[in-house]
Scaffold this active site. Structure first.
Site, PDB file in Angstrom:
ATOM      1  N   LYS A 174      27.206  23.250 -19.437  1.00 14.06           N
ATOM      2  CA  LYS A 174      28.410  22.826 -19.109  1.00 14.06           C
ATOM      3  C   LYS A 174      28.374  22.212 -17.790  1.00 14.06           C
ATOM      4  O   LYS A 174      28.141  23.088 -16.721  1.00 14.06           O
ATOM      5  CB  LYS A 174      29.210  24.103 -19.042  1.00 14.06           C
ATOM      6  CG  LYS A 174      30.936  23.966 -19.328  1.00 14.06           C
ATOM      7  CD  LYS A 174      31.567  22.788 -18.208  1.00 14.06           C
ATOM      8  CE  LYS A 174      31.992  23.527 -17.072  1.00 14.06           C
ATOM      9  NZ  LYS A 174      32.312  22.641 -15.901  1.00 14.06           N
ATOM     10  N   GLU A 177      32.509  19.355 -13.526  1.00 11.04           N
ATOM     11  CA  GLU A 177      33.424  18.158 -13.818  1.00 11.04           C
ATOM     12  C   GLU A 177      33.514  17.109 -12.732  1.00 11.04           C
ATOM     13  O   GLU A 177      34.036  15.769 -12.825  1.00 11.04           O
ATOM     14  CB  GLU A 177      34.871  18.501 -14.189  1.00 11.04           C
ATOM     15  CG  GLU A 177      35.396  19.520 -12.925  1.00 11.04           C
ATOM     16  CD  GLU A 177      35.206  20.997 -13.139  1.00 11.04           C
ATOM     17  OE1 GLU A 177      34.008  21.451 -13.441  1.00 11.04           O
ATOM     18  OE2 GLU A 177      36.131  21.970 -12.758  1.00 11.04           O
ATOM     19  N   CYS A 282      23.186  25.782  -1.180  1.00 11.48           N
ATOM     20  CA  CYS A 282      23.315  27.270  -1.308  1.00 11.48           C
ATOM     21  C   CYS A 282      22.166  27.719  -0.243  1.00 11.48           C
ATOM     22  O   CYS A 282      22.140  29.060   0.093  1.00 11.48           O
ATOM     23  CB  CYS A 282      23.393  27.815  -2.413  1.00 11.48           C
ATOM     24  SG  CYS A 282      21.631  27.548  -3.184  1.00 11.48           S
TER      25      CYS A 282
END
Ligand code: NAD
Length: 485
Positions: A174, A177, A282
């Site tokens: 996934k 987006e 990160c």
């Protein structure tokens, strides 16, 4: 729209989504519309899981040396298409060409590690009593999922996909987006490398698809990389459905700068760490703990930061909302009494007025309670806190809920060792501002930067992507029966 509408990928085919809901994919560099990404339905997720489940039967039983051959070819294709992939990553994410190129190169290194998997997972065998042998073998877990963030459109997918697949799993990915294009290109290259249909699948979407993954009865393991807020949701939901889960979250990385640090090396490392990838790593330096008088080093950091120019050697941040969020942190710090030495607010790049840029920002005299001191900003901003001692600096670092990385700048071995021992972070740098462990060392933080017990890459990931079978054999009737058999 520069590219065709983004499609899901399963059963070895790109499939148009049936969903009417789409989001624009916009390049942060200039605000141009690149594509549209569908918010897929749970029905589409189910179809992808069926595809992965069907493929698992044969892929899981394919010898690992055969599976790894496909990844040698995939590695070659990443290299062959390096320029094109670099441009795509830069375009959809906003990072500079050089940073995007480093991301593709890191994806190659990750794939090389996956290619070495047969050497790493050969099992163990031992005669444990006369004529009796124990052996261990790694078996794939089954259908697994990988949910990824926007900041590394190609590298983070390659943290999980090559290892999981070489180890015999099939995967649903996934993508974010915000940056769905690079993963689609990755699927094409895997296909060209000879990956059987259904082994790798993509479902685009947002919260609904993520939640569907976490509760899907046929998905055995979920890996997640993103913000701490969502990592917690995913970890709770996936483990509640009795799946294994590793969920990497956000970060607030502290750099300890001691007076004996090499000034130019420290200044260039601190600046590169806080401004590289526009601070959207990160592993980026976010807070600097100035221990004692390090004013000459801070002066050099200011000088270095002024050489970082938006649109030149500094990329864009992901969206207008991100730009506004980052700038509001700077404004809040100024309002609370901190001193903005280099101010990146209001950055505009000529000819790219619709791009979303924030210039490098150095804030001094930050107090430990301020939001710029405690929260993840995810922009090219460094918050400097002055401390009288290393102990005081460590206390500030230890009290922060995150724990991805920390670094110390010093010429003293003793001081460096002290920080290595006492910083509460999973990845430590000594005179290195972005201490990313390279393969075969694994990547993963502590505290609220990671939920679950495994790291996401390297040797630690083998445990996550496989289950261990322990077999005890006795072929020799003379071996007899004892308390162990
Ligand atoms: P994010 O948490 O907003 O999104 C990550 C993924 O979760 C995306 O695929 C998104 O679609 C999905 N998602 C978003 N909101 C959701 C919700 N409410 N429920 C379910 N799913 C949801 O993260 P991001 O903004 O894409 O990425 C930036 C964050 O990722 C930063 O916090 C950064 O520190 C972190 N990150 C961490 C690491 C690490 O190794 N620890 C690596 C890269 C990025």
């Amino acid at each position: 729209m520069k590219y065709k509408a983004v499609r899901n990928f399963y059963e070895g085919r790109f499939v148009d989504s049936t969903s009417d809901e789409t989001l624009d994919v916009v390049s942060p560099i200039d605000g141009n519309l690149l594509s549209k990404v569908p918010m897929s339905s749970i029905g589409e997720l189910n179809a992808a899981v069926v595809s992965a489940k069907d493929a698992f039967d044969s892929w899981g039983k394919t010898p690992i040396k055969e599976r790894s051959q496909i990844f040698f070819r995939y590695r070659y294709l990443l290299e062959k298409n390096l320029d094109e992939l670099t441009s795509l990553v830069s375009e959809e994410n906003g990072k500079t060409y050089d940073e995007a190129r480093a991301e593709v190169e890191k994806s190659i290194e990750l794939t090389e590690f996956a290619c070495s998997m047969p050497q790493l997972v050969s099992g163990e065998i031992l005669e444990v009593s006369k004529g009796v042998e124990c052996r261990t073998e790694h078996f794939p877990v089954g259908v697994v999922a990988s949910i990824v963030p926007f900041n590394f459109p190609l590298m983070v997918p390659n943290w999980t996909m090559p290892n999981a697949l070489v180890l015999g799993n099939t995967m649903i990915m996934k993508p974010s987006e915000l940056v769905p294009l690079s993963v689609g290109r990755m699927a094409e290259l895997l296909q060209e490398a000879g990956l059987p249909d259904g082994v790798f699948n993509i479902v685009h979407g947002g919260k609904e698809i993520v939640e569907g993954i976490c509760s899907h009865p046929d998905i055995e393991a979920v890996s997640f990389v993103g913000s701490t807020k969502v990592a917690q949701i995913v970890y709770r939901k996936a483990t509640d459905s009795l799946k294994r889960c590793v969920a990497l979250g956000g970060a607030k990385n502290h750099l300890f700068v001691l007076p004996d640090a090499n000034p130019s090396m420290t200044a260039s490392n601190v600046t590169a760490s806080m401004s590289g990838c526009a601070g959207q790593r990160c592993m980026a330096a976010s807070a600097m703990l100035a221990v004692g008088n390090v004013d000459p080093i801070i002066d050099q950091i200011v000088e270095e930061a002024r050489k970082v120019i938006p649109g030149k050697n500094l990329g864009a941040v992901i969206s207008r909302a991100a730009k506004e969020r980052i700038e509001s942190y700077i404004t809040a710090a100024e309002h609370d009494g901190a001193k903005v030495l280099v101010d990146g607010r209001g950055a505009v790049v000529e000819g790219k007025e619709n791009g979303t840029y924030v210039g490098p920002t150095v804030i001094d005299h930050v107090q430990p309670g301020m939001s710029v001191a405690t929260e993840e900003i995810f922009g090219p901003v460094i918050s400097i806190m002055r401390t009288a001692s290393l102990e005081e600096a460590l206390k500030i670092e230890n009290e922060n809920p995150y724990g991805n990385a920390a670094a110390v700048f010093t010429q003293s071995g003793g001081a460096a060792r002290y920080v290595m021992d006492h910083a509460s972070a999973g990845m430590i740098g000594v005179n290195i501002g972005v201490p990313v462990p390279r393969e075969p060392f694994s990547f993963g933080g502590w505290n609220e930067s990671r939920f679950g017990s495994n790291d996401i890459t390297g040797k630690s990931s083998i445990e996550f992507w496989t289950k261990l079978k322990k077999t005890t054999t006795k072929w020799n009737p003379e071996a007899g029966v004892n308390w162990m058999s």
